[in-house]
Design an enzyme around this catalytic site. Structure first.
Site, short mmCIF file in Angstrom:
data_model
loop_
_atom_site.label_atom_id
_atom_site.label_comp_id
_atom_site.label_asym_id
_atom_site.label_seq_id
_atom_site.Cartn_x
_atom_site.Cartn_y
_atom_site.Cartn_z
N LYS A 22 169.37 18.33 -48.29
CA LYS A 22 168.95 16.94 -48.05
C LYS A 22 167.82 16.89 -47.03
O LYS A 22 166.80 16.23 -47.25
CB LYS A 22 170.14 16.12 -47.52
CG LYS A 22 169.75 14.77 -46.95
CD LYS A 22 170.95 13.99 -46.46
CE LYS A 22 171.26 14.12 -45.01
NZ LYS A 22 170.36 13.48 -44.06
N ASN A 23 168.00 17.61 -45.92
CA ASN A 23 167.04 17.50 -44.83
C ASN A 23 165.71 18.19 -45.12
O ASN A 23 164.79 18.14 -44.31
CB ASN A 23 167.64 18.04 -43.53
CG ASN A 23 168.71 17.09 -43.00
OD1 ASN A 23 168.87 15.99 -43.51
ND2 ASN A 23 169.42 17.52 -41.96
N CYS A 116 172.61 7.60 -39.48
CA CYS A 116 173.97 7.70 -38.95
C CYS A 116 174.03 7.25 -37.49
O CYS A 116 173.12 7.52 -36.71
CB CYS A 116 174.46 9.14 -39.04
SG CYS A 116 174.90 9.62 -40.71
N ARG A 121 169.15 7.67 -30.84
CA ARG A 121 168.14 8.15 -31.79
C ARG A 121 166.81 7.38 -31.71
O ARG A 121 166.37 6.75 -32.67
CB ARG A 121 168.69 8.12 -33.23
CG ARG A 121 170.01 8.85 -33.35
CD ARG A 121 170.46 9.02 -34.77
NE ARG A 121 169.83 10.19 -35.38
CZ ARG A 121 170.10 10.60 -36.62
NH1 ARG A 121 170.94 9.96 -37.36
NH2 ARG A 121 169.50 11.67 -37.10
N ASP A 305 174.93 19.42 -37.17
CA ASP A 305 175.42 18.83 -38.41
C ASP A 305 176.67 19.55 -38.95
O ASP A 305 177.40 18.98 -39.77
CB ASP A 305 174.32 18.85 -39.49
CG ASP A 305 173.26 17.80 -39.23
OD1 ASP A 305 173.43 17.00 -38.28
OD2 ASP A 305 172.25 17.77 -39.95
N ARG A 397 175.54 9.95 -48.97
CA ARG A 397 174.15 10.08 -48.49
C ARG A 397 173.71 11.54 -48.50
O ARG A 397 172.53 11.82 -48.65
CB ARG A 397 174.01 9.52 -47.08
CG ARG A 397 174.21 8.02 -47.02
CD ARG A 397 173.94 7.50 -45.63
NE ARG A 397 172.73 8.10 -45.13
CZ ARG A 397 172.49 8.36 -43.86
NH1 ARG A 397 173.37 8.04 -42.94
NH2 ARG A 397 171.37 8.92 -43.49
C1 UD1 Z 1 167.31 15.85 -38.05
C2 UD1 Z 1 168.27 15.87 -39.20
C3 UD1 Z 1 169.69 15.67 -38.71
C4 UD1 Z 1 170.02 16.71 -37.65
C5 UD1 Z 1 168.97 16.70 -36.54
C6 UD1 Z 1 169.17 17.82 -35.53
C7 UD1 Z 1 166.97 15.03 -41.04
C8 UD1 Z 1 166.73 13.93 -42.02
N1 UD1 Z 1 167.92 14.81 -40.12
O1 UD1 Z 1 167.42 14.55 -37.46
O2 UD1 Z 1 170.58 15.81 -39.82
O3 UD1 Z 1 171.27 16.39 -37.08
O4 UD1 Z 1 167.65 16.86 -37.11
O5 UD1 Z 1 169.21 19.04 -36.15
O6 UD1 Z 1 166.36 16.07 -41.11
N2 UD1 Z 1 164.96 12.31 -30.01
C9 UD1 Z 1 164.37 11.50 -29.08
N3 UD1 Z 1 163.19 10.89 -29.40
C10 UD1 Z 1 162.59 11.07 -30.61
C11 UD1 Z 1 163.20 11.92 -31.55
C12 UD1 Z 1 164.39 12.53 -31.23
O7 UD1 Z 1 164.89 11.31 -27.98
O8 UD1 Z 1 161.52 10.49 -30.86
C13 UD1 Z 1 166.26 12.95 -29.69
C14 UD1 Z 1 167.37 12.43 -30.59
O9 UD1 Z 1 167.90 11.22 -30.14
C15 UD1 Z 1 168.37 13.56 -30.54
C16 UD1 Z 1 167.47 14.79 -30.44
O10 UD1 Z 1 166.20 14.32 -29.98
O11 UD1 Z 1 169.16 13.46 -29.39
C17 UD1 Z 1 167.31 15.53 -31.74
O12 UD1 Z 1 166.76 14.69 -32.70
P1 UD1 Z 1 165.85 15.23 -33.88
O13 UD1 Z 1 165.75 16.71 -33.83
O14 UD1 Z 1 164.60 14.44 -33.89
O15 UD1 Z 1 166.74 14.85 -35.14
P2 UD1 Z 1 166.30 14.04 -36.42
O16 UD1 Z 1 164.97 14.49 -36.88
O17 UD1 Z 1 166.56 12.60 -36.22
#
Ligand code: UD1
Length: 429
Positions: A22-23, A116, A121, A305, A397
């Site tokens: 998915k990711n 989720c 986030r 995850d 999802r």
């Molecule tokens: C992606 C994955 C999700 C996985 C996560 C971590 C997808 C669609 N989703 O989510 O399944 O759990 O990576 O492996 O690929 N953060 C900030 N500011 C930002 C962006 C992120 O503070 O602008 C923080 C988030 O709140 C979180 C951490 O960074 O605490 C990691 O987030 P991130 O690696 O960005 O995860 P996603 O890309 O949302």
């Protein structure tokens, strides 16, 4: 509304295959927007998040089609640059359309994404990076309006190795002027898959999978065919279900290197793992052993995850295990539902202490998020008696017909309509 009805306490036994990740599929589909022609994406799982992404692409003027697990996206004509709030809120990865739209049209009118409920986030890292690439960004409540005269390469230092921010930068900078360097880039396998897709289209992205990624902007991308990597989180879900039920299963189409962070945990639980090319045999002991401490961290460490499903398996292990969640501050929301099965899990902020119990008992529970929902399936499969899991749209999802796949392993799990279930409950009472 649908629910899963599970008659548990059966050792899982048999073979399953993984669907595409998915990711990986979601960013690759967003990146198709950059290609003025037909991208052919194989092994693209039929998940509700994927369907939502395809709907957004259609609304932006693309033609999309699915045949089995192959999806074609024709982005020769892109007619818009706005995505409405309801669509943005369907999933977190909708934020990746920011980079894609800016690169393709120079504009993006979007809203804060959904996804989720496992933490705050924010998208600050995405927006800061996009600004560095020469984009002007206006935020008004949940509305984000961006415009650029052309993406310009820049050096971007990420304070945290965010998967989504790394992907957004890669998508935005693939077609740009100059060179972009991402310092402290995420290293997940899905990052490498996105880079491979973009590079097949003619992008010049170097270092994906390492902490520094360099992107030499090109003028145009050409169509290509690409196969999505197998879903490593699905693999860890099957492994957890096998472990929790004392089963013996074979998982096909795996990429062993992607699973190397989770193998030691299953070994510590007493599971025997046998690799044979792209097949993994998992033999669980009669009773799992506890693990000392699992810490979730960015790849190549233990993935956040996989944490909920492994926690569910550890509920029936002998002894006390500890899990420290380091990525999302609110990722233990599912634990209160897990405890309804008779599990003994205490959560203190981002730490979970799992006191293993001999057996779980069937329960009626609600999925609150995707992987938390998968953890409830694992618990229901291990539990004695019947369980119902509601709000399974969260699970759909990220899992394609999970109940049919688990049935192949001998699980007694049925998807039924909530109304039918209520009628049956009323009749039997
Ligand atoms: C992606 C994955 C999700 C996985 C996560 C971590 C997808 C669609 N989703 O989510 O399944 O759990 O990576 O492996 O690929 N953060 C900030 N500011 C930002 C962006 C992120 O503070 O602008 C923080 C988030 O709140 C979180 C951490 O960074 O605490 C990691 O987030 P991130 O690696 O960005 O995860 P996603 O890309 O949302």
């Amino acid at each position: 509304m649908e629910l899963f009805k599970v008659n548990g306490h059966k050792n899982l036994c048999g073979e399953v295959s993984l669907h595409g990740a998915k990711n990986s599929a979601l960013p690759v589909l967003c990146a198709c927007l950059l290609v003025k022609g037909e991208s052919i994406i194989h092994n693209c799982p039929n998940l509700s998040d994927v369907r939502a992404t395809l709907k957004i692409l259609e609304n932006l003027g693309c033609t999309v089609a699915r045949q089995g697990n192959t999806v074609t996206v024709n982005a020769a004509q892109v007619s818009g640059f706005a995505i409405d709030e309801a669509m943005m809120r369907t999933m977190r990865s909708s934020i990746l359309f920011l980079g894609a739209l800016l690169s393709r049209t120079g504009n993006a009118n979007i809203y804060l994404p959904g996804g989720c409920d496992i933490g705050t986030r924010p998208v600050d890292l995405h927006l800061k990076a996009i600004k560095n690439l020469g984009v002007s960004v206006e935020e008004n409540g949940s509305c984000i309006s961006c415009t650029t005269g052309g993406i310009k390469g820049a050096k971007i230092i990420l304070p945290f190795a965010s998967v989504g921010a790394t992907e957004n930068i890669m998508i935005a900078a693939a077609v740009s002027k100059g060179k972009t360097i991402i310092i402290n880039a995420a290293r997940e396998p899905e990052i490498c898959d996105l880079a491979e897709f973009l590079n097949k289209c003619g992008a010049k992205i170097y270092g994906a999978g390492e902490g520094t990624i360099e992107i030499e902007g090109v003028k145009v991308l050409k169509p290509c065919e690409h196969r999505i990597i197998p879903d490593r989180i699905l693999a860890s879900t099957y492994m957890s279900a096998c472990a929790a039920t004392g089963g013996e299963i074979v998982i096909n189409d795996i990429k062993a290197t992607h699973l190397s962070p989770v193998f030691p945990v299953f070994n510590e639980m007493g599971c025997r793992l046998y690799l044979n090319g792209a097949s993994l045999k998992v033999i669980a002991p009669k009773r799992l052993r506890r693990v000392k401490t699992i810490k979730t961290m960015p790849y190549p460490a233990f993935p956040t995850d996989s944490q909920p499903m492994v926690t569910a398996a550890l509920c029936v292990a002998k002894g006390t295990s500890v899990i420290k969640e380091n990525i999302f501050e609110n990722r233990f929301g599912y634990v209160s539902e897990l405890n309804r099965f008779g599990a003994d899990v205490e959560v203190n902020d981002t730490l979970a202490v799992i006191n293993g119990v001999k057996k779980l008992k069937g329960a009626n529970v609600f999925a609150g998020d995707l992987r938390g929902g998968a953890a409830l399936i694992v618990a229901a499969l291990a539990a004695e008696g019947t369980s119902t899991i509601r709000s399974i749209y969260h699970i759909d999802r990220g899992y394609a017909s999970i109940e049919q796949e688990l049935e192949k392993l001998g699980a007694d799990i049925k998807r039924i309509n909530d109304e039918e279930a209520k009628e049956k409950e009323l009749k039997s009472s």
